[in-house]
Scaffold this motif. Sequence first.
Motif, PDB file in Angstrom:
ATOM      1  N   ASN A 158       2.345  -5.963   5.068  1.00 40.09           N
ATOM      2  CA  ASN A 158       2.457  -5.047   6.197  1.00 40.09           C
ATOM      3  C   ASN A 158       1.216  -4.213   6.503  1.00 40.09           C
ATOM      4  O   ASN A 158       1.319  -3.138   7.065  1.00 40.09           O
ATOM      5  CB  ASN A 158       3.641  -4.099   5.971  1.00 40.09           C
ATOM      6  CG  ASN A 158       3.461  -3.182   4.776  1.00 40.09           C
ATOM      7  OD1 ASN A 158       2.756  -3.505   3.826  1.00 40.09           O
ATOM      8  ND2 ASN A 158       4.103  -2.028   4.810  1.00 40.09           N
ATOM      9  N   ILE A 159       0.025  -4.732   6.143  1.00 38.82           N
ATOM     10  CA  ILE A 159      -1.219  -4.028   6.450  1.00 38.82           C
ATOM     11  C   ILE A 159      -2.088  -4.915   7.342  1.00 38.82           C
ATOM     12  O   ILE A 159      -2.271  -6.098   7.050  1.00 38.82           O
ATOM     13  CB  ILE A 159      -2.007  -3.691   5.172  1.00 38.82           C
ATOM     14  CG1 ILE A 159      -1.208  -2.754   4.277  1.00 38.82           C
ATOM     15  CG2 ILE A 159      -3.367  -3.080   5.512  1.00 38.82           C
ATOM     16  CD1 ILE A 159      -1.030  -1.366   4.823  1.00 38.82           C
ATOM     17  N   VAL A 199       3.044  -0.838   8.642  1.00 33.49           N
ATOM     18  CA  VAL A 199       4.346  -0.809   9.295  1.00 33.49           C
ATOM     19  C   VAL A 199       5.413  -1.097   8.252  1.00 33.49           C
ATOM     20  O   VAL A 199       5.279  -2.029   7.453  1.00 33.49           O
ATOM     21  CB  VAL A 199       4.437  -1.852  10.425  1.00 33.49           C
ATOM     22  CG1 VAL A 199       5.643  -1.568  11.303  1.00 33.49           C
ATOM     23  CG2 VAL A 199       3.169  -1.878  11.252  1.00 33.49           C
ATOM     24  N   ARG A 200       6.476  -0.306   8.248  1.00 36.69           N
ATOM     25  CA  ARG A 200       7.554  -0.524   7.275  1.00 36.69           C
ATOM     26  C   ARG A 200       8.898  -0.161   7.902  1.00 36.69           C
ATOM     27  O   ARG A 200       8.960   0.610   8.868  1.00 36.69           O
ATOM     28  CB  ARG A 200       7.320   0.294   6.004  1.00 36.69           C
ATOM     29  CG  ARG A 200       7.022   1.751   6.237  1.00 36.69           C
ATOM     30  CD  ARG A 200       6.558   2.471   4.972  1.00 36.69           C
ATOM     31  NE  ARG A 200       5.863   3.688   5.324  1.00 36.69           N
ATOM     32  CZ  ARG A 200       5.997   4.841   4.693  1.00 36.69           C
ATOM     33  NH1 ARG A 200       6.813   4.946   3.653  1.00 36.69           N
ATOM     34  NH2 ARG A 200       5.327   5.902   5.071  1.00 36.69           N
ATOM     35  N   ALA A 239       6.587  -5.001  15.384  1.00 29.96           N
ATOM     36  CA  ALA A 239       5.561  -3.971  15.557  1.00 29.96           C
ATOM     37  C   ALA A 239       4.236  -4.408  14.966  1.00 29.96           C
ATOM     38  O   ALA A 239       3.160  -4.155  15.541  1.00 29.96           O
ATOM     39  CB  ALA A 239       6.031  -2.669  14.923  1.00 29.96           C
ATOM     40  N   GLN A 240       4.283  -5.070  13.838  1.00 33.81           N
ATOM     41  CA  GLN A 240       3.046  -5.491  13.195  1.00 33.81           C
ATOM     42  C   GLN A 240       2.406  -6.673  13.911  1.00 33.81           C
ATOM     43  O   GLN A 240       1.175  -6.753  14.041  1.00 33.81           O
ATOM     44  CB  GLN A 240       3.327  -5.864  11.738  1.00 33.81           C
ATOM     45  CG  GLN A 240       2.071  -6.212  10.963  1.00 33.81           C
ATOM     46  CD  GLN A 240       2.374  -6.511   9.522  1.00 33.81           C
ATOM     47  OE1 GLN A 240       3.267  -7.283   9.225  1.00 33.81           O
ATOM     48  NE2 GLN A 240       1.638  -5.888   8.628  1.00 33.81           N
ATOM     49  N   MET A 262       0.845  -1.188   0.000  1.00 33.04           N
ATOM     50  CA  MET A 262       0.000   0.000   0.000  1.00 33.04           C
ATOM     51  C   MET A 262       0.883   1.241   0.000  1.00 33.04           C
ATOM     52  O   MET A 262       1.700   1.443   0.894  1.00 33.04           O
ATOM     53  CB  MET A 262      -0.901   0.019   1.223  1.00 33.04           C
ATOM     54  CG  MET A 262      -1.727   1.270   1.350  1.00 33.04           C
ATOM     55  SD  MET A 262      -2.194   1.542   3.073  1.00 33.04           S
ATOM     56  CE  MET A 262      -3.055   3.103   2.949  1.00 33.04           C
ATOM     57  N   ALA A 263       0.706   2.092  -1.015  1.00 34.52           N
ATOM     58  CA  ALA A 263       1.497   3.315  -1.123  1.00 34.52           C
ATOM     59  C   ALA A 263       0.756   4.531  -0.584  1.00 34.52           C
ATOM     60  O   ALA A 263       1.369   5.456  -0.054  1.00 34.52           O
ATOM     61  CB  ALA A 263       1.899   3.567  -2.573  1.00 34.52           C
ATOM     62  N   CYS A 264      -0.562   4.554  -0.717  1.00 32.77           N
ATOM     63  CA  CYS A 264      -1.347   5.681  -0.198  1.00 32.77           C
ATOM     64  C   CYS A 264      -2.817   5.310  -0.261  1.00 32.77           C
ATOM     65  O   CYS A 264      -3.190   4.248  -0.764  1.00 32.77           O
ATOM     66  CB  CYS A 264      -1.081   6.953  -1.003  1.00 32.77           C
ATOM     67  SG  CYS A 264      -1.743   6.956  -2.697  1.00 32.77           S
ATOM     68  N   ARG A 265      -3.650   6.205   0.245  1.00 36.34           N
ATOM     69  CA  ARG A 265      -5.086   6.093   0.079  1.00 36.34           C
ATOM     70  C   ARG A 265      -5.515   7.004  -1.069  1.00 36.34           C
ATOM     71  O   ARG A 265      -4.875   8.021  -1.343  1.00 36.34           O
ATOM     72  CB  ARG A 265      -5.814   6.469   1.368  1.00 36.34           C
ATOM     73  CG  ARG A 265      -5.609   5.467   2.498  1.00 36.34           C
ATOM     74  CD  ARG A 265      -6.488   5.817   3.681  1.00 36.34           C
ATOM     75  NE  ARG A 265      -7.903   5.857   3.328  1.00 36.34           N
ATOM     76  CZ  ARG A 265      -8.707   4.791   3.271  1.00 36.34           C
ATOM     77  NH1 ARG A 265      -8.232   3.583   3.551  1.00 36.34           N
ATOM     78  NH2 ARG A 265      -9.975   4.919   2.945  1.00 36.34           N
TER      79      ARG A 265
END
Length: 447
Positions: free
Chosen positions: A343-344, A358-359, A208-209, A54-57
């Motif tokens: 990572n979502i 999280v990245r 974290a994820q 996912m790069a953005c909404r």
Amino acid sequence: MTTQAEPRPVQPGTDTSGVPFRITDPGRVPSQRYVSPEFSRLEKEKLWPHVWQMACRLEEIPRPGDFTEYKIGDQSILVVRESEDSVKAYFNACRHRATALGVGSGTFHGGQIVCPYHGWRWNLDGSNSYVYAQRGFKPGCLDADFLKLRECQVGTLFGMVFINMDPAAPPLHEAMAGIAEALAPIGFERMRVRWWRHVVLPANWKIAQEAFMEAYHVMQAHPSLAMGMSDEDFDVDSFAGEFECFPGGHAHSLPLSEMKVPVQGMSAAEYFVQYNNALYFGTDAYATEREMFIQQGLLERDIEPEQFPAAFFQALYDYAAGAGIALPPPAQNTSGYGHIFPNITVLPAYGNSIIYRVRPNGDNPESCIFEVWAVQIPAEGDEPGQPELEGPIPVDDWPQILKEDFYNILAQQQGLRTQGSDELVLSESYEAMIVNNHRTIDEYLAR
């Protein structure tokens, strides 16, 4: 798509024997996967450039010409709204001397992407439109195909824009097979951002994820949700539910067959109300003012305690119908709680959701960027504007439940560094999403 309470096996024909610190036992995860620079470099080389992320909404780039920059490792990608119905993703480098064409977010006015160094320009479709003083260049340097901006694959799902830097990777609809169908009834694409915040944590991105990929921790980590439950009270098998794991690393939780009140002596109404209150004050996302308003109205009525949850959902849908809130029908085959590899994590309820991304933070295996979106299906005519990222927000300034999770993440990363931790022990039932995630990472690293 077989329903199972354990993670799926490694894909047939995949040899992971050359992967350092690989998963050989689904109940054990080597600690070095979270602290090793070697493992982090391998992820940077073989995972992130080849996976859909996912790069953005879509709300971040509502108009043609709007752009946002997505960074992962040392890669910078410009996600650009080409037209009302089309989004492009370009490696953020001028074809002349590699100058970054955009920083952060903004708008390319006049439909032109302009290099700030020498003024070369590109149309929103990536084709070159202008080379300053082109007479000074050999014709071969000005070949139209060569001058095009280099593209990433791009696709949209659930109101999000996904990119893949690998032109040979399967298209998004194939990569998301299974999870896209499972989560479709939730209506993520109807939701809009209420707030978007981030924190930088001194922890590996996977640690974290993983705090949000199981419910096994709730009884101890979140007193406001546990409400004094003892080990005898807490039916972890019912609370954690059953997972469905898909190829590609995705997974989701199936709905519980019935609601159980896990606290002795507490009625269904008391438990339901206190649980909603804890989520509202503890997250400001999973439950919102809208649900608190509906709940308060019901508390002023004479409703049988065992009927209160059903009355709440009936009131929620009645309110939504009157306010023009496009709630989807209740999902029958998913809770909506799911993981989109790599990572979502999504945790929806009541037409709302928390979304986590999280990245890695640069090349440090023990630092990550943790973003939280609070999204909600808006009322008709109540569309919010472009979301703006807040933060980094200090851990102590987050709502209580998120703060509790963040402090456990920090404590876990600290423990991983001690000589007393060479591997983690996982439940293949309660922590199936985590095990499935690690196995899929190994499949990428083995390529």
